[in-house]
Scaffold this active site. Structure first.
Site, mmCIF file in Angstrom:
data_model
loop_
_atom_site.group_PDB
_atom_site.id
_atom_site.type_symbol
_atom_site.label_atom_id
_atom_site.label_comp_id
_atom_site.label_asym_id
_atom_site.label_seq_id
_atom_site.Cartn_x
_atom_site.Cartn_y
_atom_site.Cartn_z
ATOM 1 N N SER A 6 -9.142 5.695 0.025
ATOM 2 C CA SER A 6 -8.458 4.491 -0.446
ATOM 3 C C SER A 6 -7.153 4.883 -1.129
ATOM 4 O O SER A 6 -7.124 5.818 -1.929
ATOM 5 C CB SER A 6 -9.340 3.722 -1.436
ATOM 6 O OG SER A 6 -8.591 2.701 -2.071
ATOM 7 N N THR B 166 -10.463 -7.507 8.397
ATOM 8 C CA THR B 166 -9.298 -8.360 8.583
ATOM 9 C C THR B 166 -9.444 -9.230 9.824
ATOM 10 O O THR B 166 -9.054 -10.404 9.821
ATOM 11 C CB THR B 166 -8.025 -7.500 8.670
ATOM 12 O OG1 THR B 166 -7.965 -6.636 7.527
ATOM 13 C CG2 THR B 166 -6.777 -8.362 8.700
ATOM 14 N N GLY C 77 -5.595 -4.254 9.463
ATOM 15 C CA GLY C 77 -5.323 -5.150 10.570
ATOM 16 C C GLY C 77 -4.506 -4.475 11.654
ATOM 17 O O GLY C 77 -4.418 -3.239 11.722
ATOM 18 N N ASN D 219 -5.718 3.122 -3.342
ATOM 19 C CA ASN D 219 -5.591 2.291 -4.539
ATOM 20 C C ASN D 219 -6.221 2.870 -5.793
ATOM 21 O O ASN D 219 -6.249 2.217 -6.832
ATOM 22 C CB ASN D 219 -6.179 0.902 -4.253
ATOM 23 C CG ASN D 219 -5.487 0.228 -3.092
ATOM 24 O OD1 ASN D 219 -4.264 0.263 -2.993
ATOM 25 N ND2 ASN D 219 -6.263 -0.346 -2.189
ATOM 26 N N ARG E 133 -4.620 -3.937 -3.047
ATOM 27 C CA ARG E 133 -4.673 -2.850 -4.016
ATOM 28 C C ARG E 133 -5.775 -3.184 -5.026
ATOM 29 O O ARG E 133 -5.571 -3.172 -6.242
ATOM 30 C CB ARG E 133 -3.315 -2.628 -4.701
ATOM 31 C CG ARG E 133 -2.659 -3.862 -5.300
ATOM 32 C CD ARG E 133 -1.439 -3.466 -6.138
ATOM 33 N NE ARG E 133 -0.706 -4.633 -6.611
ATOM 34 C CZ ARG E 133 0.289 -5.209 -5.948
ATOM 35 N NH1 ARG E 133 0.665 -4.724 -4.768
ATOM 36 N NH2 ARG E 133 0.901 -6.281 -6.452
ATOM 37 N N GLY F 280 -15.562 -3.518 1.637
ATOM 38 C CA GLY F 280 -14.474 -4.222 0.978
ATOM 39 C C GLY F 280 -14.690 -5.711 0.875
ATOM 40 O O GLY F 280 -14.210 -6.347 -0.063
ATOM 41 N N GLY G 43 -7.796 -2.588 12.726
ATOM 42 C CA GLY G 43 -7.031 -3.324 13.727
ATOM 43 C C GLY G 43 -7.808 -3.832 14.913
ATOM 44 O O GLY G 43 -7.206 -4.206 15.922
ATOM 45 N N ASN H 83 -9.350 4.236 7.159
ATOM 46 C CA ASN H 83 -9.112 3.321 6.048
ATOM 47 C C ASN H 83 -7.768 2.609 6.247
ATOM 48 O O ASN H 83 -7.165 2.684 7.318
ATOM 49 C CB ASN H 83 -9.135 4.102 4.724
ATOM 50 C CG ASN H 83 -9.656 3.292 3.558
ATOM 51 O OD1 ASN H 83 -9.307 2.130 3.393
ATOM 52 N ND2 ASN H 83 -10.491 3.905 2.729
#
Length: 360
Positions: free
Chosen positions: A179, A315, A264, A181, A116, A67, A293, A241
């Site tokens: 995903s 993240t 996250g 999105n 997204r 990503g 996370g 994911n």
């Protein structure tokens, strides 16, 4: 210092900042002497961190998650930033622009992101050319997804095409069916849809193949995917994911941001639950890569002792800065030495005894 810089950067649009920072990182690591110096300084140098997983040697367990570097334009950057490996993508068989902007949002009170993006990428063919022209200092996996315009009944051919292009050049492949999105993509996690996709990718390449799953799967669905992965002979599972859940978020106004997956700390608890369930189900028959996370070395240690052989972050890197991967690796090495472990492999799943030993 980074806290101040982050505060300034967070005043600007997220996707614009991503492009700016990525360009700066590529520029800073473009010169070979600088890149080598940074790799020695930031990279995992303690031998206890190294491991061989599905036949690939990893100098450290923490990698950059898919990503961030969608098209592999930073292949020479990630070792210098302290990562033990990188996963590029998601790429699709055909180039596509992704979803309309704005499509990336910060959730600062949650130290999280909402995206997204929609698999915006230049296509598997373009990535294959870059992979052929570069020789990164750390392993590089490739995450492949379905082209948005490809009908679901043609998904097998779409994934097969990507595997054919990038498979021979990747350290490993990840089949992304999780995903939120791309419309209908998560439906492909159902084993009756997933089986032919994975079988086609496995038939196309000798490169280790893994599948990436969503945290929003039910426990029974997690079990079914795990059993299928073992049956087909996959190298492993990437868990997890982003989540579509909005439960417990602290950042105000999230509901007005629209659809997308959240990464996250909000996904950390479920990601760890899925990891533990997978390890109890498959033991060491599959390699488990944990993502979702991970912010601190203690988070990373919890994932390793729960059964993860490798870890990933994105993240955490955004909120933690350029020294983040070094801090994580240093903390893992410290815990390994304190615990008397001779290698990272010895620590993987070492807390499983408290929850019942996995099958061997």
């Amino acid at each position: 210092m980074y806290c101040l810089l982050r505060r300034l950067l967070f005043l600007l649009p997220p996707e614009w900042v991503h492009k700016l920072v990525f360009a700066v990182l590529r520029g800073a690591t473009a010169a070979t002497p600088v890149r080598r110096m940074l790799t020695r300084w930031l990279g995992p140098t303690d031998p206890v961190l190294a491991s061989t997983v599905f036949g690939v040697r990893f100098p450290g367990p923490l990698g950059l998650a898919a990503g961030f570097d969608k098209d592999g334009t930073g292949l020479d950057t990630w070792a210098a930033m302290g990562f033990g490996y990188a996963e590029v993508g998601t790429v699709t068989a055909h180039p596509q622009p992704g979803n309309p902007a704005p499509r990336l949002f910060r959730l600062p009170e949650d130290r999280a992101l909402l995206n997204r993006m929609g698999f915006n990428n230049h296509g598997a063919g373009a990535l294959a050319i870059r992979l052929a022209c570069h020789h990164p200092e750390v392993p590089v996996g490739v995450n492949i997804g379905k082209t948005k315009t490809t009908p679901a009944d043609q998904a097998v051919d779409d994934y097969r095409a990507s595997a054919r292009l990038v498979g021979p050049l990747a350290s490993y492949l990840v089949v992304n069916v999780s995903s939120p999105n791309t419309p209908g993509l998560r439906d492909l996690q159902a084993v009756e849809s997933l089986r032919p996709i994975l079988a086609a990718v496995l038939a196309e390449t000798s490169t280790p193949v893994l599948v990436k799953i969503a945290p929003d799967l039910s426990d029974s669905d997690v079990d079914e995917v795990a059993d299928l992965a073992v049956e087909l002979g996959l190298a492993g599972i990437v868990a997890t994911n982003t989540t579509v859940s909005r439960d417990g978020l602290l950042t105000p106004g999230v509901g007005q941001l629209g659809a997308g997956g959240i990464s996250g700390p909000p996904v950390a608890e479920r990601s760890l639950e899925v990891l533990r369930r997978l390890y109890q189900r498959v033991g060491d028959r599959l390699t488990l890569i944990s993502v979702g996370g991970i912010e601190t070395a203690e988070d990373a240690w919890d994932r390793i002792t729960a059964g993860a052989s490798l870890l990933q972050g994105y993240t955490g890197f955004i909120y933690g800065g350029g020294l983040w991967s070094k801090h994580i690796h240093d903390g893992i090495a410290r815990r390994l030495h304190q615990g008397g472990f001779g290698s990272l492999h010895e620590a993987v799943g070492s807390n499983a005894a408290e929850r019942g030993r996995p099958p061997s």
